[in-house]
Design a protein around this motif. Structure first.
Motif, mmCIF file in Angstrom:
data_model
loop_
_atom_site.group_PDB
_atom_site.id
_atom_site.type_symbol
_atom_site.label_atom_id
_atom_site.label_comp_id
_atom_site.label_asym_id
_atom_site.label_seq_id
_atom_site.Cartn_x
_atom_site.Cartn_y
_atom_site.Cartn_z
ATOM 1 N N TYR A 164 0.854 -1.196 0.000
ATOM 2 C CA TYR A 164 0.000 0.000 0.000
ATOM 3 C C TYR A 164 0.883 1.237 0.000
ATOM 4 N N SER A 165 0.706 2.100 -0.985
ATOM 5 C CA SER A 165 1.387 3.394 -0.931
ATOM 6 C C SER A 165 0.451 4.469 -1.480
ATOM 7 N N GLU A 166 0.836 5.717 -1.253
ATOM 8 C CA GLU A 166 -0.046 6.823 -1.671
ATOM 9 C C GLU A 166 0.739 7.888 -2.400
ATOM 10 N N PHE A 167 0.071 8.556 -3.318
ATOM 11 C CA PHE A 167 0.678 9.714 -3.961
ATOM 12 C C PHE A 167 0.307 10.977 -3.191
ATOM 13 N N ALA A 168 1.212 11.961 -3.265
ATOM 14 C CA ALA A 168 0.973 13.223 -2.563
ATOM 15 C C ALA A 168 1.363 14.380 -3.464
ATOM 16 N N ARG A 169 0.775 15.526 -3.204
ATOM 17 C CA ARG A 169 1.140 16.728 -3.946
ATOM 18 C C ARG A 169 2.160 17.527 -3.168
ATOM 19 N N LYS A 170 3.226 17.878 -3.833
ATOM 20 C CA LYS A 170 4.249 18.740 -3.248
ATOM 21 C C LYS A 170 4.128 20.058 -4.002
ATOM 22 N N GLY A 179 2.189 23.437 -11.082
ATOM 23 C CA GLY A 179 2.303 24.156 -9.815
ATOM 24 C C GLY A 179 2.513 23.205 -8.654
ATOM 25 N N TYR A 180 2.601 21.936 -8.936
ATOM 26 C CA TYR A 180 2.908 20.936 -7.907
ATOM 27 C C TYR A 180 3.541 19.738 -8.576
ATOM 28 N N GLN A 181 4.241 18.966 -7.774
ATOM 29 C CA GLN A 181 4.832 17.728 -8.257
ATOM 30 C C GLN A 181 4.061 16.578 -7.625
ATOM 31 N N ILE A 182 3.679 15.596 -8.434
ATOM 32 C CA ILE A 182 3.083 14.407 -7.832
ATOM 33 C C ILE A 182 4.225 13.513 -7.365
ATOM 34 N N THR A 183 4.207 13.236 -6.054
ATOM 35 C CA THR A 183 5.278 12.435 -5.466
ATOM 36 C C THR A 183 4.655 11.516 -4.426
ATOM 37 N N GLN A 184 5.469 10.890 -3.604
ATOM 38 C CA GLN A 184 4.939 10.132 -2.482
ATOM 39 C C GLN A 184 5.554 10.710 -1.226
ATOM 40 N N PHE A 185 4.817 10.702 -0.138
ATOM 41 C CA PHE A 185 5.321 11.368 1.050
ATOM 42 C C PHE A 185 5.248 10.428 2.243
ATOM 43 N N LYS A 186 4.054 10.306 2.824
ATOM 44 C CA LYS A 186 3.933 9.479 4.032
ATOM 45 C C LYS A 186 4.070 7.992 3.747
ATOM 46 N N TYR A 187 3.560 7.567 2.599
ATOM 47 C CA TYR A 187 3.533 6.136 2.286
ATOM 48 C C TYR A 187 4.254 5.859 0.974
ATOM 49 N N PRO A 188 5.560 5.623 1.038
ATOM 50 C CA PRO A 188 6.319 5.361 -0.190
ATOM 51 C C PRO A 188 6.125 3.929 -0.681
ATOM 52 N N LEU A 189 6.401 3.701 -1.955
ATOM 53 C CA LEU A 189 6.248 2.374 -2.553
ATOM 54 C C LEU A 189 7.245 1.366 -1.975
ATOM 55 N N VAL A 190 8.450 1.853 -1.651
ATOM 56 C CA VAL A 190 9.496 0.949 -1.161
ATOM 57 C C VAL A 190 10.011 1.441 0.182
ATOM 58 N N HIS A 242 6.799 21.309 5.723
ATOM 59 C CA HIS A 242 5.543 22.064 5.790
ATOM 60 C C HIS A 242 5.508 23.221 4.783
ATOM 61 N N ASP A 243 6.674 23.633 4.275
ATOM 62 C CA ASP A 243 6.693 24.693 3.258
ATOM 63 C C ASP A 243 6.021 24.240 1.968
ATOM 64 N N TYR A 244 5.960 22.935 1.762
ATOM 65 C CA TYR A 244 5.437 22.406 0.497
ATOM 66 C C TYR A 244 3.945 22.102 0.554
ATOM 67 N N ARG A 245 3.345 22.258 1.719
ATOM 68 C CA ARG A 245 1.898 22.000 1.844
ATOM 69 C C ARG A 245 1.535 20.646 1.236
ATOM 70 N N TYR A 246 2.271 19.618 1.626
ATOM 71 C CA TYR A 246 1.964 18.270 1.114
ATOM 72 C C TYR A 246 0.528 17.907 1.462
ATOM 73 N N PHE A 247 -0.182 17.300 0.541
ATOM 74 C CA PHE A 247 -1.456 16.647 0.890
ATOM 75 C C PHE A 247 -1.690 15.493 -0.076
ATOM 76 N N PRO A 248 -2.525 14.533 0.296
ATOM 77 C CA PRO A 248 -2.746 13.360 -0.564
ATOM 78 C C PRO A 248 -3.242 13.798 -1.940
ATOM 79 N N GLU A 249 -2.714 13.228 -2.986
ATOM 80 C CA GLU A 249 -3.070 13.588 -4.363
ATOM 81 C C GLU A 249 -4.522 13.182 -4.625
ATOM 82 N N PRO A 250 -5.405 14.153 -4.837
ATOM 83 C CA PRO A 250 -6.827 13.806 -4.984
ATOM 84 C C PRO A 250 -7.164 13.160 -6.330
ATOM 85 N N ASP A 251 -6.282 13.317 -7.313
ATOM 86 C CA ASP A 251 -6.587 12.766 -8.641
ATOM 87 C C ASP A 251 -6.147 11.319 -8.831
#
Ligand code: ADP
Ligand code: MG
Length: 485
Positions: free
Chosen positions: A83-89, A99-110, A278-287
């Motif tokens: 289980y992993s999740e994408f996040a917006r940076k 205006g953002y990069q789709i990445t992973q933050f809290k839950y990486p693939l590996v 926190h400067d990047y306002r990470y949040f789960p990628e809604p798309d």
């Protein structure tokens, strides 16, 4: 111990370093769009609406990128997270149209893994992998075409990246260098990243701090972004560590900063104060939904893996009798190891390794050829080794045959036959040459008999010369000793 100690006025310091490596994933299309990842296309040729950040466009995950990252994770002995999740940076930059990069933050693939590195003193060490997450690359800003304009090329925007984060386990520049070379070798074996640091497909951020020997915990680190060669990474670590020591010893403090390494002066200068998560306002990628993979997917990827350099090296030592050093050189890249195995097949592997690492590599170097361009085929190098082992040619003639093979690409047996280079092992023929040499040099014969035995080497040389290098040197020595004895 391979750690590097910096002797200061107030005591002894050790280096603490961790690396973050961005590896471009090898895949035909981008991570979230169908656009091509082809390198070297015209500017903005490979840009879909998704990559250009057009309103309303939705990303679709490229399964191949996931497969490649999982394969890399397995190659680094890491835990694959089902289980992993994408996040917006979020950040603003001209080459980042969304205006953002789709990445992973809290839950990486590996998750956590480990990589073994070998050091010059023969010791080895394990380096911890913290995580690998997947994300999209940004485009490129181009400032050197026009004096008053900047241009944007979005071909790279959206190409898949793996960010490999190590634990702060490096204690010297040498360890970091060994790790990068090992990592590059592994991803190239796996075919998940081409590992070319000079083309930017592998980019390294270097985090450095220092602490007193024996001190617990870590001090504040500085990060140097995008250092683009192994050598520069090593230089950056040392110069930054020395700067920290000097700062502390002069009563100063180190603040967390992002710095840039300048290879010309071998120093670092500050780019900006370190940004925090926190400067990047990470949040789960809604798309994108969470990324969920199952055991079958992981096993499928595992079954596609090739034998990795560590395992192959072990096998070369164990089964083919190579030294550890030779095995490590030959296994560093897959093409070389494949070539060697083909050449060694059915021949004396150790001798083949010697020829390959000596004359053969020298030839490729001198002519600036890649392995595929080599005029000498693996099978022909193997044959050459056999001709020596079977006594058909001696070691000296073999060097000449090798040079002829390099010129014509012909098989060694054919060259030996055509040029009449077969070793002379006929006692009568060798004796005839010896008699000729002795008759022509009565003073030296007398001198030898009077005790100047060092002349033996000279006689051997003369006989070999007269035979045009073809006489069997062992027989020449033996027969000469008898005649002069
Ligand atoms: P961030 O998320 O802020 O970039 P991480 O904890 O992910 O920070 O660490 C980033 C990198 O910095 C990792 O490679 C880690 O090993 C390294 N690192 C962390 N702390 C230190 C330290 N005190 N000195 C040197 N390197 C460090
Ligand atoms: Mg970071």
């Amino acid at each position: 111990m391979s750690g590097m100690i910096i002797e200061g006025k107030t005591g002894r310091w050790e280096i603490v370093c961790g690396l973050e490596i961005h590896c471009q994933i090898i895949s035909k299309s981008k991570m979230f769009s169908g656009a091509s990842t082809h390198y070297g296309s015209d500017p903005n040729e490979n840009v879909s609406f998704v990559d250009a950040g057009m309103p309303g466009m939705l990303p679709v995950l490229n399964e191949e990128c996931v497969r490649q990252a999982v394969k890399t994770g397995l190659g680094l002995n890491a835990k694959i997270n089902k289980y992993s999740e994408f996040a917006r940076k979020n950040y603003f930059y001209a080459d980042l149209p969304q205006g953002y990069q789709i990445t992973q933050f809290k839950y990486p693939l590996v998750g956590e893994g480990k990589v073994k590195i070998e050091l010059d003193d023969g010791s080895s060490k394990e380096i911890g992998i913290e995580r690998i997450h997947i994300e999209q690359d940004a485009g490129k800003s181009i400032h050197d075409i026009s004096p008053d304009k900047s241009f944007i090329d979005l071909n790279r925007a959206g190409v898949g990246l793996m960010e490999i984060v190590t634990k702060p386990d490096f204690r010297s520049p040498e360890e970091a260098g060994a790790f990068l070379r090992k990592l590059r070798s592994i991803v190239r074996y796996l075919g998940t990243c081409d590992g070319n640091m000079d083309e930017g497909s592998m980019r390294c951020d270097v985090n450095v701090s220092v602490r007193k020997v024996g001190e617990d915990g870590f001090r504040t680190r500085n990060e140097m972004k995008n250092v683009n060669s192994v050598k520069f990474v090593m230089q950056a670590i040392e110069s930054e560590a020395r700067r920290h020591v000097e700062t502390y010893e002069n009563g100063g403090t180190i603040e967390q900063e992002t710095r840039q390494f300048d290879p010309n002066s071998c120093t670092t200068k500050v780019m900006r104060k370190k940004e925090f998560a926190h400067d990047y306002r990470y949040f789960p990628e809604p798309d994108l939904p969470p990324l969920v993979i199952d055991e079958a997917f992981i096993e499928q990827v595992r079954s596609e893996m090739v034998e990795l350099p560590d395992v192959r090296q072990e096998r070369f030592v164990r089964e083919l009798g190579l030294t550890r050093y030779d095995a490590s050189v030959l296994c560093e890249n897959k093409e070389t190891a494949d070539w060697f195995e083909q050449a060694a097949q059915g021949h004396d592997a150790k001798k083949v390794a010697n020829w390959m690492m000596g004359d053969f590599f020298a030839l490729l170097n001198e002519k600036k050829l890649s392995l595929e361009e080599s005029p000498i085929s693996p099978a022909n190098l193997g044959k050459l080794v056999d001709l020596i082992a079977e006594g058909v040619i001696n070691g000296k003639t073999a060097k000449d045959v090798f040079a002829l093979m390099a010129e014509s690409g012909e098989a060694p047996d054919k060259i030996v036959e055509e040029k009449g280079l077969k070793q002379v092992t006929d006692t009568g023929a060798i004796e005839a040459i010896i008699d000729m040499v002795l008759t022509a040099n009565p003073e030296n014969v007398a001198a030898y008999k009077a005790g100047k035995t060092a002349l033996m080497g000279w006689f051997v040389g003369q006989v070999m010369k007269e035979s045009r290098g073809k006489a069997n040197p062992g027989m020449v020595n033996k027969l000469l000793a008898q005649k002069l004895g």
